[in-house]
Design a protein around this motif. Structure first.
Motif, PDB file in Angstrom:
ATOM      1  N   PRO A  73       3.874 -18.650  -0.659  1.00  0.00           N
ATOM      2  CA  PRO A  73       4.109 -18.405   0.771  1.00  0.00           C
ATOM      3  C   PRO A  73       3.078 -19.145   1.634  1.00  0.00           C
ATOM      4  N   ALA A  74       3.547 -19.743   2.737  1.00  0.00           N
ATOM      5  CA  ALA A  74       2.636 -20.424   3.660  1.00  0.00           C
ATOM      6  C   ALA A  74       1.684 -19.392   4.303  1.00  0.00           C
ATOM      7  N   TYR A  75       0.401 -19.766   4.521  1.00  0.00           N
ATOM      8  CA  TYR A  75      -0.140 -21.047   4.095  1.00  0.00           C
ATOM      9  C   TYR A  75      -1.000 -20.922   2.839  1.00  0.00           C
ATOM     10  N   LYS A  76      -1.610 -19.791   2.675  1.00  0.00           N
ATOM     11  CA  LYS A  76      -2.594 -19.622   1.600  1.00  0.00           C
ATOM     12  C   LYS A  76      -1.981 -19.803   0.217  1.00  0.00           C
ATOM     13  N   GLY A  77      -0.710 -19.430   0.078  1.00  0.00           N
ATOM     14  CA  GLY A  77      -0.082 -19.508  -1.234  1.00  0.00           C
ATOM     15  C   GLY A  77       0.238 -20.921  -1.684  1.00  0.00           C
ATOM     16  N   ILE A  78       0.202 -21.877  -0.756  1.00  0.00           N
ATOM     17  CA  ILE A  78       0.600 -23.249  -1.107  1.00  0.00           C
ATOM     18  C   ILE A  78      -0.363 -23.890  -2.115  1.00  0.00           C
ATOM     19  N   PRO A  79      -1.683 -23.927  -1.854  1.00  0.00           N
ATOM     20  CA  PRO A  79      -2.571 -24.492  -2.880  1.00  0.00           C
ATOM     21  C   PRO A  79      -2.580 -23.670  -4.163  1.00  0.00           C
ATOM     22  N   PHE A  80      -2.385 -22.352  -4.047  1.00  0.00           N
ATOM     23  CA  PHE A  80      -2.371 -21.509  -5.241  1.00  0.00           C
ATOM     24  C   PHE A  80      -1.222 -21.887  -6.166  1.00  0.00           C
ATOM     25  N   VAL A  81      -0.024 -22.066  -5.584  1.00  0.00           N
ATOM     26  CA  VAL A  81       1.143 -22.350  -6.423  1.00  0.00           C
ATOM     27  C   VAL A  81       1.070 -23.764  -6.995  1.00  0.00           C
ATOM     28  N   ALA A  82       0.554 -24.718  -6.221  1.00  0.00           N
ATOM     29  CA  ALA A  82       0.425 -26.090  -6.715  1.00  0.00           C
ATOM     30  C   ALA A  82      -0.553 -26.142  -7.889  1.00  0.00           C
ATOM     31  N   ALA A  83      -1.699 -25.486  -7.731  1.00  0.00           N
ATOM     32  CA  ALA A  83      -2.692 -25.470  -8.803  1.00  0.00           C
ATOM     33  C   ALA A  83      -2.173 -24.740 -10.034  1.00  0.00           C
ATOM     34  N   THR A  84      -1.380 -23.704  -9.824  1.00  0.00           N
ATOM     35  CA  THR A  84      -0.824 -22.946 -10.953  1.00  0.00           C
ATOM     36  C   THR A  84       0.165 -23.798 -11.743  1.00  0.00           C
ATOM     37  N   ALA A  85       0.959 -24.600 -11.046  1.00  0.00           N
ATOM     38  CA  ALA A  85       1.894 -25.498 -11.739  1.00  0.00           C
ATOM     39  C   ALA A  85       1.126 -26.478 -12.627  1.00  0.00           C
ATOM     40  N   VAL A  86       0.010 -26.975 -12.121  1.00  0.00           N
ATOM     41  CA  VAL A  86      -0.833 -27.889 -12.907  1.00  0.00           C
ATOM     42  C   VAL A  86      -1.431 -27.164 -14.116  1.00  0.00           C
ATOM     43  N   ALA A  87      -1.930 -25.931 -13.887  1.00  0.00           N
ATOM     44  CA  ALA A  87      -2.535 -25.155 -14.978  1.00  0.00           C
ATOM     45  C   ALA A  87      -1.517 -24.848 -16.073  1.00  0.00           C
ATOM     46  N   LEU A  88      -0.288 -24.541 -15.685  1.00  0.00           N
ATOM     47  CA  LEU A  88       0.765 -24.277 -16.677  1.00  0.00           C
ATOM     48  C   LEU A  88       1.025 -25.513 -17.531  1.00  0.00           C
ATOM     49  N   ALA A  89       1.045 -26.672 -16.886  1.00  0.00           N
ATOM     50  CA  ALA A  89       1.316 -27.913 -17.620  1.00  0.00           C
ATOM     51  C   ALA A  89       0.141 -28.293 -18.525  1.00  0.00           C
ATOM     52  N   GLN A  90      -1.081 -28.142 -18.018  1.00  0.00           N
ATOM     53  CA  GLN A  90      -2.257 -28.585 -18.768  1.00  0.00           C
ATOM     54  C   GLN A  90      -2.638 -27.628 -19.892  1.00  0.00           C
TER      55      GLN A  90
END
Length: 216
Positions: A73-90
């Motif tokens: 959810p905008a706005y605080k959730g945006i960096p959280f979800v992007a970083a989480t997608a990276v963490a899931l992949a890595q």
């Protein structure tokens, strides 16, 4: 697929304290309650802090069902979800589509309020910092449902474990009204366990008194 846990609640509390994300003392909340602690996830504003939070979300998601898309959810959730997608992949070798919403609809380009992965017909997990009153989460759920998504659950950083408008907590109210699970990385109980382990007697007593008055 790896399901190794990389998130340590006590290490996260240590980091939150060092960054000023978590503070113990006396803080007046919007509700008027005087809280013995304050948590502001917006101060997780460097790479190490954001990485640790994202690894926690990723660990939790590996134990959740129906993770088609993750949503911030905008706005605080945006960096959280992007970083989480990276963490899931890595860390878990799991590539998950992600998206977020705008506060105001865009009337040019692709338009609309949703950005990123298509959510229509998908089971979506919402990622946010805390649920205080539940109003913001309900708004996001409504936006997603209007876009044809099925909200599978919500992940937050902190569960304050205190009553909302009723005898239930804000998280329990959201779970009951929307019939979805809500999971948290750390809880007020974790904070109390931390204070006890550090021998912070007065701060722990303040937390216990607050929980007695407002806890669930």
């Amino acid at each position: 697929m790896s399901t190794t846990k990389t998130f340590n609640p006590q290490a996260f509390i240590d980091l939150a304290l060092s960054r000023g994300v978590l503070k113990f003392g006396e803080f007046t909340l919007k509700s008027g309650r005087v809280s013995p602690y304050f948590f502001n996830a917006g101060l997780l504003n460097d790479g190490e802090a954001l990485n640790l939070l994202a690894m926690g979300y990723a660990d939790q998601l590996m134990h959740c069902e129906h993770v088609d898309v993750i949503f911030g959810p905008a706005y605080k959730g945006i960096p959280f979800v992007a970083a989480t997608a990276v963490a899931l992949a890595q860390h878990h070798q799991k590539s998950v589509p992600w998206g977020f919403n705008r506060k105001e609809a865009k009337d040019h380009g692709e338009g609309g309020v949703l950005v990123g992965a298509d959510v229509q017909g998908k089971k979506v997990w919402i990622i946010d910092d805390v649920i205080t009153a539940g109003t913001a989460i309900r708004e996001v759920v409504s936006i997603l449902q209007q876009a044809g998504a099925e909200v599978a659950g919500v992940l937050v950083a902190l569960d304050r474990q205190e009553r909302g408008q009723s005898e239930l907590s804000a998280i329990q109210e959201v779970q009951k009204q929307l019939n979805i699970p809500v999971h948290a990385l750390i809880t007020m109980k974790d904070l109390m366990d931390y204070l006890e382990s550090k021998g912070e007697i007065q701060a722990l007593a303040n937390m216990q008194a607050y929980r007695t008055q407002y806890g669930i």
